[in-house]
Write an enzyme that holds these catalytic residues in place. Sequence first.
Site, PDB file in Angstrom:
ATOM      1  N   CYS A  69       0.841  -1.204   0.000  1.00 41.05           N
ATOM      2  CA  CYS A  69       0.000   0.000   0.000  1.00 41.05           C
ATOM      3  C   CYS A  69       0.878   1.258   0.000  1.00 41.05           C
ATOM      4  O   CYS A  69       1.498   1.583   1.008  1.00 41.05           O
ATOM      5  CB  CYS A  69      -0.930  -0.068   1.207  1.00 41.05           C
ATOM      6  N   CYS A  72       0.092   3.949   2.533  1.00 44.84           N
ATOM      7  CA  CYS A  72       0.489   3.507   3.881  1.00 44.84           C
ATOM      8  C   CYS A  72       1.965   3.791   4.115  1.00 44.84           C
ATOM      9  O   CYS A  72       2.359   4.301   5.174  1.00 44.84           O
ATOM     10  CB  CYS A  72       0.273   2.004   4.060  1.00 44.84           C
TER      11      CYS A  72
END
Length: 149
Positions: A69, A72
């Site tokens: 991600c 993230c």
Amino acid sequence: MSAKIKLTCPECGQVNQLPADKAQAAPKCGVCGHALNDGKVAALDFKTLEKAARNDDLPLLVDFWAPWCGPCRAMAPEFEKAARSLTPRVRLAKIDTQANPDATVRFNIRGIPAFILFHKGREIGRLAGARPAADLERFVAERMALAKG
Ligand code: ZN
């Protein structure tokens, strides 16, 4: 002040009991010696997260993330910044949802990054999406004010 508070060790999962006035003074785990509240973002596994969410007497803000991600990963330095600023009143931890898919199910995570604030055995707030450290700090302050009332 003989009140005791509970803090779960991010390393070995031991639920430590400490005098309340020691909880913010760089306590260490009684079993493995790992720091319990040093301002670093601890990486938890699912079992340890469940224990901490259920037992901890200090608020715990958890970053649900995954290596694949991009947002993230971009968010990680901001989360670490928030950890330095919120410690020792709040502990911050992260969990890799790719390695711990049970956490996604258990906490009903629909997208990452997601942030859940736990206090005294319950969820008191959650946020979704990458954001600057200041937003996380404001979120925690607001939820804690509500939790007290
Ligand atoms: Zn430990």
